[in-house]
Design a protein around this motif. Structure first.
Motif, PDB file in Angstrom:
ATOM      1  N   ALA A  89       0.830  -1.205   0.000  1.00  0.00           N
ATOM      2  CA  ALA A  89       0.000   0.000   0.000  1.00  0.00           C
ATOM      3  C   ALA A  89       0.864   1.255   0.000  1.00  0.00           C
ATOM      4  O   ALA A  89       0.545   2.248  -0.670  1.00  0.00           O
ATOM      5  CB  ALA A  89      -0.928  -0.007   1.214  1.00  0.00           C
ATOM      6  N   ARG A  90       1.967   1.220   0.724  1.00  0.00           N
ATOM      7  CA  ARG A  90       2.858   2.385   0.709  1.00  0.00           C
ATOM      8  C   ARG A  90       3.467   2.575  -0.676  1.00  0.00           C
ATOM      9  O   ARG A  90       3.630   3.698  -1.157  1.00  0.00           O
ATOM     10  CB  ARG A  90       3.967   2.229   1.755  1.00  0.00           C
ATOM     11  N   ILE A 146       2.091   1.760  -3.473  1.00  0.00           N
ATOM     12  CA  ILE A 146       1.018   2.295  -4.310  1.00  0.00           C
ATOM     13  C   ILE A 146       0.883   3.802  -4.073  1.00  0.00           C
ATOM     14  O   ILE A 146       0.709   4.586  -5.013  1.00  0.00           O
ATOM     15  CB  ILE A 146      -0.322   1.586  -3.996  1.00  0.00           C
ATOM     16  N   LEU A 147       0.984   4.207  -2.787  1.00  0.00           N
ATOM     17  CA  LEU A 147       0.934   5.636  -2.451  1.00  0.00           C
ATOM     18  C   LEU A 147       2.066   6.393  -3.141  1.00  0.00           C
ATOM     19  O   LEU A 147       1.862   7.478  -3.708  1.00  0.00           O
ATOM     20  CB  LEU A 147       1.017   5.804  -0.931  1.00  0.00           C
ATOM     21  N   GLU A 207      -8.139   3.012  -0.944  1.00  0.00           N
ATOM     22  CA  GLU A 207      -7.814   2.565  -2.299  1.00  0.00           C
ATOM     23  C   GLU A 207      -6.392   2.019  -2.353  1.00  0.00           C
ATOM     24  O   GLU A 207      -6.112   1.043  -3.072  1.00  0.00           O
ATOM     25  CB  GLU A 207      -7.979   3.708  -3.295  1.00  0.00           C
ATOM     26  N   ASP A 208      -5.454   2.654  -1.602  1.00  0.00           N
ATOM     27  CA  ASP A 208      -4.078   2.153  -1.553  1.00  0.00           C
ATOM     28  C   ASP A 208      -4.050   0.752  -0.939  1.00  0.00           C
ATOM     29  O   ASP A 208      -3.337  -0.149  -1.413  1.00  0.00           O
ATOM     30  CB  ASP A 208      -3.188   3.090  -0.723  1.00  0.00           C
ATOM     31  N   ILE A 212      -2.155   6.901   3.884  1.00  0.00           N
ATOM     32  CA  ILE A 212      -2.533   5.727   3.092  1.00  0.00           C
ATOM     33  C   ILE A 212      -4.054   5.660   3.039  1.00  0.00           C
ATOM     34  O   ILE A 212      -4.727   5.663   4.080  1.00  0.00           O
ATOM     35  CB  ILE A 212      -1.954   4.443   3.710  1.00  0.00           C
ATOM     36  N   ARG A 262       1.298   6.940  -6.661  1.00  0.00           N
ATOM     37  CA  ARG A 262       0.156   7.822  -6.882  1.00  0.00           C
ATOM     38  C   ARG A 262       0.497   9.299  -6.698  1.00  0.00           C
ATOM     39  O   ARG A 262      -0.048  10.165  -7.381  1.00  0.00           O
ATOM     40  CB  ARG A 262      -0.972   7.398  -5.914  1.00  0.00           C
TER      41      ARG A 262
END
Length: 479
Positions: free
Chosen positions: A444-445, A447-448, A468-469, A465, A451
């Protein structure tokens, strides 16, 4: 009381530092010590007493004051011991020198110092009071909270040294009244310490999701052990508890290792184990490749774990699935562990899948006699996993990749639980359990990071976070 000035002929008057300390000749003492500061802690040849011993024992008040205020290159040894292991405070107490005892105590003299025979200053002050019927030094020591329950080498407390008869009634009343006050004070202190320790345990347990039956058992053990600790602090004699060896049964990621670490801290906190060390081992750490290698290898690990917990993960791997004519080395390792489980020097926890662990239980007839507590670690629900995720985000260490990051308000426990339920199968959750969370957060990080643009200047956006992440991070892991 200050001793009278020495009236002896000049030729017979003392000339040594110890002689001046005994006679109370302050001027001569000061002159000699200032001329030779190395005499400050000089031991005399027979009794090995320093000038402070002598001046304290002869109530040479001015000389004691001068020594305590000494500012020369040498440092006064307040706890120096003579040939009997007595400190200057012992000397003041045994001779009823109340004023010098007050001076020494005010400067921090150790009131519970023990002589070679185990006697404290209070023991010796009681002896003097019985002879002189003067309780003043005893009263002074009690004002400084001298312990009335301390035993000498004969197992005698100061109260035990009192002789029967009317002459010691006042002294007995004084000591017994103070002893009762000390017991009440110790009880209050023990109660406060016990509450602090239980609070510390509850704090640890609050970071464990689920496992309600096991947490209840941990609380029972903790309370019983802490109550025993309190009983002993009040002078009550109770049998020592020996923590049981255990088996933790469940799938990977259900918290077995974490609970073992909490248990290690608990048993150390209440004094059952001398360390909180948890030594984690598997088959490869115990079993050698050739004949004669397994025993020494296993014994080294046992020695490493001594005083703490030996946590044998995947313990079923020590027992072969099928019996063969040749003895498997894993069985030898298990037998080595079993041989030390009655010593009281170590707590052993066997961990593994519930079904394969049956092989371990049935492999040795002494297993169930020694391992008396079996705990089943159930698979985590989606809500449990969401709670674990929130706990991890709230307790990140500085060394963690996620330190400083936070969850968006939309990432409630319910929302994350629904996400996990939607994006994972029951089989995936069963296989990974809590092991699902760390890689999910790391993903998730990442992905952040992908983004957010380099032009972003909003600190909140850089560290938050979103749901969605988490969803994209979980999909990366499970699809």
């Amino acid at each position: 009381m200050q001793r009278a000035k020495d009236q002896r002929p000049r030729s017979s008057r003392p000339t040594t530092i110890h002689g001046f300390a005994q006679s109370g000749d302050l001027n001569a003492f000061q002159k000699l010590l200032r001329g030779n500061p190395a005499l400050l802690n000089e031991s005399n040849p027979v009794m090995a007493q320093t000038p402070l011993h002598v001046s304290a024992g002869y109530n040479s008040i001015e000389i004691v004051k001068f020594l305590l205020d000494w500012q020369g290159p040498e440092k006064l040894e307040l706890e120096a011991k003579n040939m009997y292991g007595e400190t200057p405070l012992h000397m003041a107490a045994k001779n009823g020198c109340n004023e010098t005892a007050k001076l020494l105590l005010a400067r921090g003299a150790f009131i519970e110092a023990k002589a070679n025979n185990g006697m404290t200053p209070l023991h010796l002050a009681v002896w003097h009071s019985l002879r002189s019927e003067d309780c003043s030094t005893v009263s002074t020591l009690l004002e400084y909270n001298a312990d009335c329950s301390t035993e000498d080498n004969e197992g005698m407390t100061p109260v035990d040294h009192l002789s029967p008869g009317p002459g010691s009634e006042k002294l007995r009343d004084l000591l017994l009244r103070h002893l009762e006050e000390q017991r009440k004070r110790k009880a209050l202190e023990a109660c406060s310490e016990t509450k602090a320790k239980m609070d510390a345990l509850e704090n640890k347990l609050s970071n464990i999701v689920g496992l309600h039956l096991l947490k209840t058992q941990l609380r029972k053990w903790a309370k019983g052990m802490l109550l025993d600790e309190r009983r002993r602090s009040l002078g009550l004699k109770v049998g020592a508890r020996r923590p049981p060896h255990m088996a933790f049964l469940g799938n990977p990621g259900t918290g077995k290792t974490m609970v073992a670490r909490v248990l290690g801290e608990l048993l150390h906190m209440v004094g059952i184990l001398p360390t909180d060390r948890v030594t984690e081992v598997q088959r490869t750490d115990l079993v050698g490749e050739f004949v004669g290698h397994t025993g020494p290898k296993t014994r080294r690990k046992i020695q490493e774990a001594e005083g703490g917990i030996l946590f044998v993960d995947e313990a079923y791997r020590l027992i072969p699935m099928q019996k063969s004519d040749d003895k498997d080395y894993g069985i030898e390792a298990l037998e080595e562990i079993m041989s030390v489980m009655d010593s009281g020097k170590i707590v052993v926890i066997f961990a593994g899948y519930s079904e394969p662990m049956k092989r371990v239980i049935s492999s040795n007839e002494g297993f169930c006699r020694r391992v008396t507590k079996f705990f089943h670690f159930d698979d985590f629900t989606s809500e449990d996993l969401s709670k674990i995720l929130h706990l991890k985000m709230c307790n990140q260490a500085e060394s963690s990749l996620l330190y400083g990051f936070k969850l968006h308000p939309s990432c409630s426990v319910q929302a994350v639980a629904a996400l996990i339920e939607q994006e994972t199968t029951l089989e995936q959750r069963k296989e990974m359990n809590g092991g699902l969370i760390d890689p999910m957060l790391v993903n998730a990080r990442e992905i952040l990071d992908m983004r957010i643009s380099f032009e972003c200047m909003d600190a909140d956006s850089l560290l938050t976070i979103t749901l969605e992440d988490l969803e994209a991070g979980l999909q990366t892991l499970t699809h």
